[in-house]
Design an enzyme around this catalytic site. Sequence first.
Site, short mmCIF file in Angstrom:
data_model
loop_
_atom_site.label_atom_id
_atom_site.label_comp_id
_atom_site.label_asym_id
_atom_site.label_seq_id
_atom_site.Cartn_x
_atom_site.Cartn_y
_atom_site.Cartn_z
N ASP A 63 -6.12 30.14 -2.40
CA ASP A 63 -5.41 30.71 -3.58
C ASP A 63 -4.98 32.00 -3.32
O ASP A 63 -4.26 32.64 -3.57
CB ASP A 63 -6.35 30.37 -4.76
CG ASP A 63 -6.41 29.19 -5.21
OD1 ASP A 63 -5.87 28.12 -4.42
OD2 ASP A 63 -7.13 28.76 -6.28
N SER A 113 18.23 3.13 -20.23
CA SER A 113 17.01 2.65 -20.56
C SER A 113 16.78 1.50 -19.70
O SER A 113 17.70 1.08 -18.90
CB SER A 113 16.59 2.89 -21.99
OG SER A 113 16.77 1.39 -22.38
N LYS A 148 5.25 2.86 -14.06
CA LYS A 148 6.18 3.41 -15.24
C LYS A 148 5.32 4.55 -15.94
O LYS A 148 4.61 4.38 -16.67
CB LYS A 148 6.59 2.09 -16.43
CG LYS A 148 7.50 2.61 -17.38
CD LYS A 148 8.05 1.57 -18.12
CE LYS A 148 9.44 2.05 -18.97
NZ LYS A 148 8.78 2.72 -20.14
N ARG A 169 17.07 13.35 -21.36
CA ARG A 169 17.92 12.36 -21.30
C ARG A 169 18.94 12.09 -22.51
O ARG A 169 19.88 11.78 -22.50
CB ARG A 169 17.22 10.83 -21.31
CG ARG A 169 18.27 9.57 -21.32
CD ARG A 169 17.53 8.31 -21.07
NE ARG A 169 16.85 7.85 -22.27
CZ ARG A 169 16.03 6.59 -22.31
NH1 ARG A 169 16.03 5.85 -21.13
NH2 ARG A 169 15.53 6.24 -23.24
N LYS A 327 12.30 -2.85 -9.50
CA LYS A 327 13.90 -2.53 -9.25
C LYS A 327 14.30 -3.43 -7.88
O LYS A 327 13.53 -3.29 -6.79
CB LYS A 327 13.91 -0.87 -8.84
CG LYS A 327 13.56 -0.19 -9.86
CD LYS A 327 13.52 1.36 -9.36
CE LYS A 327 13.26 2.24 -10.58
NZ LYS A 327 12.90 3.57 -10.33
N LYS A 351 5.87 -4.60 -19.05
CA LYS A 351 4.93 -3.87 -19.87
C LYS A 351 3.84 -4.37 -19.99
O LYS A 351 3.19 -5.63 -20.13
CB LYS A 351 5.52 -3.79 -21.44
CG LYS A 351 7.08 -3.12 -21.53
CD LYS A 351 6.63 -1.49 -21.75
CE LYS A 351 7.65 -0.81 -21.98
NZ LYS A 351 7.88 0.07 -23.41
N CYS A 448 0.53 3.33 -61.41
CA CYS A 448 0.98 3.58 -63.05
C CYS A 448 -0.06 2.54 -63.88
O CYS A 448 0.13 2.56 -65.22
CB CYS A 448 2.32 3.32 -63.10
SG CYS A 448 2.88 1.69 -63.18
N CYS A 463 4.74 -4.00 -58.71
CA CYS A 463 4.47 -3.53 -59.91
C CYS A 463 5.69 -3.65 -61.01
O CYS A 463 6.79 -3.70 -60.62
CB CYS A 463 4.45 -1.90 -59.81
SG CYS A 463 4.49 -1.07 -61.31
P1 AMP Z 1 12.23 2.72 -22.21
O1 AMP Z 1 12.38 4.04 -22.48
O2 AMP Z 1 11.10 1.90 -22.32
O3 AMP Z 1 13.34 1.94 -22.20
O4 AMP Z 1 12.26 2.68 -20.46
C1 AMP Z 1 12.67 3.35 -19.86
C2 AMP Z 1 12.30 4.72 -19.22
O5 AMP Z 1 11.07 4.61 -18.52
C3 AMP Z 1 13.43 5.46 -18.25
O6 AMP Z 1 14.33 6.17 -19.24
C4 AMP Z 1 12.37 6.49 -17.66
O7 AMP Z 1 12.42 7.73 -18.35
C5 AMP Z 1 11.18 5.81 -17.73
N1 AMP Z 1 10.35 5.72 -16.40
C6 AMP Z 1 9.20 5.90 -16.12
N2 AMP Z 1 8.79 5.86 -14.99
C7 AMP Z 1 10.03 5.07 -14.19
C8 AMP Z 1 10.05 4.45 -13.00
N3 AMP Z 1 9.39 4.44 -12.03
N4 AMP Z 1 11.48 4.07 -12.68
C9 AMP Z 1 12.37 4.04 -13.77
N5 AMP Z 1 12.20 4.43 -14.89
C10 AMP Z 1 11.20 5.15 -15.27
#
Ligand code: AMP
Length: 741
Positions: A63, A113, A148, A169, A327, A351, A448, A463
């Site tokens: 540091d 999204s 995610k 976004r 992906k 999810k 009420c 009510c």
């Molecule tokens: P949602 O908002 O639930 O539709 O999820 C989509 C969002 O997940 C994207 O817009 C990203 O901001 C977020 N995200 C987080 N991690 C990832 C990732 N590894 N790849 C793509 N999107 C991601």
Amino acid sequence: MNASGANLFEEGVREGGASSPAPATTSAPATTSAARERAAQLRAQIDHNTWLYYALDAPELSDAAFDSLMRELIELERRFPELVTASSPTQRVGGFVPGEAFAPVTHATRMYSLDNAMDLDELDAWLTRTILATEPVEGGPAFVCELKIDGSSLALTYRDGELIRAATRGDGITGEDVTANVRTVRDIPLRLRTPIAGEIELRGEIFMPKASFERLNAQIQAQARAEAKDARPFANPRNAAAGSLRQKDARVTSERDLATFIYATADDAALPAQSQWELLAWLREAGLHTNPHVALCATPAEVRAFCERACEQRTSLPYDIDGVVVKVNDFLQQRRLGTTAKAPRWAIAFKFPPEEKTTILRAIVVQVGRTGVLTPVAEFDPVLVAGSTVSRATLHNLDEVRRKDVRVGDTIIIRKAGDVIPEVIGAIPSLRPADAREWEMPHACPSCGSPVFRDEDGVAVRCSSAECPAQQLERLGHWVSRGAMDIDGLGPKLIEKLVESGLLVDVADFYRLTVAQLAALPTGEEKYARAMSPEKREQTGDFEKEPVLLGETVAAKVVAQIEESKTRPFARVLFGLGIRNVGKTIAELLCHRFGSIDALCAAAEEELCATPGIGSVIARTLTQFFATPDNLRLIEALRSAGLTLAQEPTDEQSLPLAGLTFVLTGTLEAYSRDEAEELLKRLGAKTASSVSKKTSSVIAGPNAGSKLTKALELGVPVFSEADLLTILATGEIPPVYPDVL
Ligand code: AMP
């Protein structure tokens, strides 16, 4: 932290850094050209070490050594200000930039999204569909699995390798300019290590690590205590990150510990990468912070295994994640798969199953809604679920309380539906106290005291009084809410004060309010009557508080907002009236069909029933509403105030899905088959029970049978439930999945 960034890294975050000594400094350069050369060397060293530290977590300098380099650069730039560049590491911490913050930024390409897979079965269905779509052309696809990250999306624009802009976004097309704040985030390189000519937009997630979130909240609470104010801690790390990113003063952001993981680009053709896997490698090389927990998977089994592992390890990671993003690896395959209106088809967010927690149910209280419905609400000991602390959850109605069989004193199980809304799942019977009683709905309205009655549908208890104050407050709150008149600054507390002071009885009264009346109103908040030091307060105990008044400035803003609400279209006004069963879609439909409040008022029940999407229950509620003198008086008052009570009539042919025929097959999650058909019809579509050449589209959920096969045979476009939701939300049909069909 000072604005020059002198102690940029003195936040304790570099603890444990390597301890190599500071590199020997040269004697101070005397000429501009010597200084320029030295500054370039210093910047390269500092950038390199910042990258090692933040992106690779592998510092080489101590540091002290790092700070010494930074101080030398600051001194050099002070002596030769002409040498300061925008991407110099001394320029990270900006300052207050009035007006410039949060200007709209149009993204290079849309920021989509993601579609969700809520469990492993849905993930399997997506994998199968995607493999099916890709295989005939390319052979099976490989998949990249990434965590995610539960933060906010971020877009970084680099021009010729220099960071020039950062944006949120927003709605996916236009975001907000947060450049000044983002420049303070240490793991974002101000200059790429692998410069690339022209402009390039890189994308990822900005987040706050869990430990930093806890520290920040502790700080907020301590400061509030010291200043005798109510503390407003952040609910979870995601909110803390978003809040920190939208600070007006970049110095504040600079003190928040934000970090990023970058994983995408707006234009993959602009980079030397043919796949997501290569892109991640390029990003890492270029100096961006990429997440190490990634896998390239050849088979669905490998993808599933990654998801299961991530789910198990989720709580031990130092940052929040809410799933796994899978992906298709190859960019060419991604392009072939394309996107729907909302999300790419080549990616899916798996999810995690919602987290469940147990707690003790302390009370079941009753709330009275805007149409008089009594709703039981569970109050329980605060418990941390999916990133935020909750202590209340709706129990919907008496039948639900019975079905779940929850009683005061029970140990109950809580989870968050869709990771947002807390939900009581049920009680653990073996832990029930011996004296726990079945809960009963009160016989009188808790607001009420009027008698309550069961609705015709047999579920809701209402009510019986139209003057019930709780209903009145809810009606007024509904009027100003987002989907209705969208009037900012009129929160529940202020509305309550306005009602108490007699200024507000019905929604037309909003349009009679003056700045002077509003300015003199108490906000419901209190401040200490006298400023004092925390020590003094400790000695003397709490001083008296006095109410905070709204004041002229805020009052003028609220009045301006109310005035502006007069421009809202007729459908919003109709929705805002809060007529029972008339939600946003129904309000739109009625406006399309009848065109004005007068035509609607005059419509007979049969006429209303003949409108597609309007059933006999809604028709009856509407005729009853318009037969009530008080409601007619209200409408006249709104007319005099200048609200919009008409729109051009539309014939059915102009509804968005007019002329299209849909067939539904398989299981749907969000709606029953009937509900989905009803919603499609409301948008002008027809539905049929068998597939023919005339069918425009088939919506197929899991377990779809012969109708799906027939659709594929005939070449009828097939859409998923996620597509259906897009269709219902936008009224548009997404592009067709090319390779399957
Ligand atoms: P949602 O908002 O639930 O539709 O999820 C989509 C969002 O997940 C994207 O817009 C990203 O901001 C977020 N995200 C987080 N991690 C990832 C990732 N590894 N790849 C793509 N999107 C991601």
